[in-house]
Design a protein around this motif. Structure first.
Motif, PDB file in Angstrom:
ATOM      1  N   ASP A  48      28.102  37.823  40.252  1.00 32.62           N
ATOM      2  CA  ASP A  48      29.534  37.738  39.819  1.00 32.62           C
ATOM      3  C   ASP A  48      30.126  38.863  39.071  1.00 32.62           C
ATOM      4  OD1 ASP A  48      30.080  35.396  41.438  1.00 32.62           O
ATOM      5  OD2 ASP A  48      29.928  34.133  40.141  1.00 32.62           O
ATOM      6  N   ILE A  51      30.291  42.004  41.028  1.00 35.69           N
ATOM      7  CA  ILE A  51      31.321  42.229  42.095  1.00 35.69           C
ATOM      8  C   ILE A  51      32.655  42.216  41.290  1.00 35.69           C
ATOM      9  CG2 ILE A  51      32.310  40.968  43.890  1.00 35.69           C
ATOM     10  CD1 ILE A  51      29.729  40.018  44.750  1.00 35.69           C
ATOM     11  N   TRP A  52      33.008  41.443  40.173  1.00 38.41           N
ATOM     12  CA  TRP A  52      34.374  41.235  39.829  1.00 38.41           C
ATOM     13  C   TRP A  52      34.339  41.892  38.576  1.00 38.41           C
ATOM     14  CZ3 TRP A  52      32.486  36.949  42.476  1.00 38.41           C
ATOM     15  CH2 TRP A  52      33.270  36.694  43.654  1.00 38.41           C
ATOM     16  N   ARG A  54      36.251  44.600  37.236  1.00 41.15           N
ATOM     17  CA  ARG A  54      37.323  45.043  36.555  1.00 41.15           C
ATOM     18  C   ARG A  54      38.696  44.507  37.014  1.00 41.15           C
ATOM     19  NH1 ARG A  54      34.182  49.515  36.006  1.00 41.15           N
ATOM     20  NH2 ARG A  54      34.405  50.772  34.216  1.00 41.15           N
ATOM     21  N   ASP A  55      38.525  43.717  38.241  1.00 42.02           N
ATOM     22  CA  ASP A  55      39.705  42.991  38.690  1.00 42.02           C
ATOM     23  C   ASP A  55      39.081  41.710  39.274  1.00 42.02           C
ATOM     24  OD1 ASP A  55      38.507  43.732  40.769  1.00 42.02           O
ATOM     25  OD2 ASP A  55      40.190  45.064  41.514  1.00 42.02           O
ATOM     26  N   ASP A  56      40.205  41.010  39.688  1.00 38.12           N
ATOM     27  CA  ASP A  56      39.828  39.618  40.585  1.00 38.12           C
ATOM     28  C   ASP A  56      40.022  39.694  41.931  1.00 38.12           C
ATOM     29  OD1 ASP A  56      42.602  39.767  40.254  1.00 38.12           O
ATOM     30  OD2 ASP A  56      42.973  38.053  39.502  1.00 38.12           O
ATOM     31  N   GLY A  57      40.129  40.985  42.379  1.00 37.09           N
ATOM     32  CA  GLY A  57      40.231  41.190  43.820  1.00 37.09           C
ATOM     33  C   GLY A  57      39.030  40.805  44.514  1.00 37.09           C
ATOM     34  N   ILE A  58      39.179  40.154  45.754  1.00 39.78           N
ATOM     35  CA  ILE A  58      37.829  39.762  46.487  1.00 39.78           C
ATOM     36  C   ILE A  58      37.244  40.745  47.340  1.00 39.78           C
ATOM     37  CG2 ILE A  58      36.823  37.960  48.068  1.00 39.78           C
ATOM     38  CD1 ILE A  58      38.982  36.134  47.034  1.00 39.78           C
ATOM     39  N   TRP A  59      36.420  41.434  46.685  1.00 35.61           N
ATOM     40  CA  TRP A  59      35.682  42.758  47.472  1.00 35.61           C
ATOM     41  C   TRP A  59      34.699  42.259  48.390  1.00 35.61           C
ATOM     42  CZ3 TRP A  59      38.709  46.586  46.907  1.00 35.61           C
ATOM     43  CH2 TRP A  59      39.597  46.882  46.058  1.00 35.61           C
ATOM     44  N   CYS A  64      31.506  34.899  47.965  1.00 42.26           N
ATOM     45  CA  CYS A  64      32.251  33.633  47.670  1.00 42.26           C
ATOM     46  C   CYS A  64      31.592  32.473  48.388  1.00 42.26           C
ATOM     47  CB  CYS A  64      33.546  33.870  48.106  1.00 42.26           C
ATOM     48  SG  CYS A  64      34.591  35.211  46.888  1.00 42.26           S
TER      49      CYS A  64
END
Length: 157
Positions: A48, A51-52, A54-59, A64
């Motif tokens: 987690d 993956i997250w 610098r931002d909370d966008g789902i890359w 998830c």
């Protein structure tokens, strides 16, 4: 990104796995369960953090699903039509599994201290079975009940 969170989570996930071979030889199911649950939750938190960063966008949408859901083996016939995907949270299950494993260790220590009069083979077999049920069965049952309750809550909305 908090690099220390990522690094420490992976380091501690690996360090928790080091004594698992000793626990298997003992056989100490409760200590093994603590090691496995802590390692899994540390890996989830490390990925987690990666993956997250610098931002909370789902890359990585598949992550998830992986970190949120663990598939529980339930026969398809036993489920209602609204509940087709028997899955639940690993992290939430660990909230029950870790204290349950600690309880098993405390019970084992109490039996050692009280010099119980059962034969060693029968006592060991019963302890292993009880620890397996408490450390892995109860979290699975909790996960199933939680998912069933969540499915019912979604139906009423």
């Amino acid at each position: 990104m908090e690099v220390y969170l990522l690094v420490l989570s992976f380091v501690f996930a690996a360090l928790v796995l080091v004594p698992l071979a000793w626990y298997l030889r003992a056989p100490n199911i409760a200590a093994l369960a603590i090691g496995l649950w802590l390692s899994v939750t540390n890996i989830i938190h490390a990925v987690d953090a990666l993956i997250w960063a610098r931002d909370d966008g789902i890359w990585v949408p598949i992550w998830c699903d992986i970190c949120t859901y663990a598939f529980v083996a339930i026969p398809e016939d036993a489920l209602t039509s609204s509940f087709k995907h028997p899955a639940t949270s690993l992290i939430t299950s660990s909230y029950l599994a870790l204290p349950a494993a600690c309880l098993c260790i405390c019970v084992h220590l109490e039996r050692l201290a009280s010099f119980s009069q059962m034969s060693p083979f029968v006592a060991k077999r019963q302890r292993i079975l009880l620890e397996c049920i408490i450390c892995f069965g109860l979290p699975a049952i909790y996960a199933i009940i939680r998912k069933l309750r969540d499915g019912q809550m979604n139906e009423t909305d």
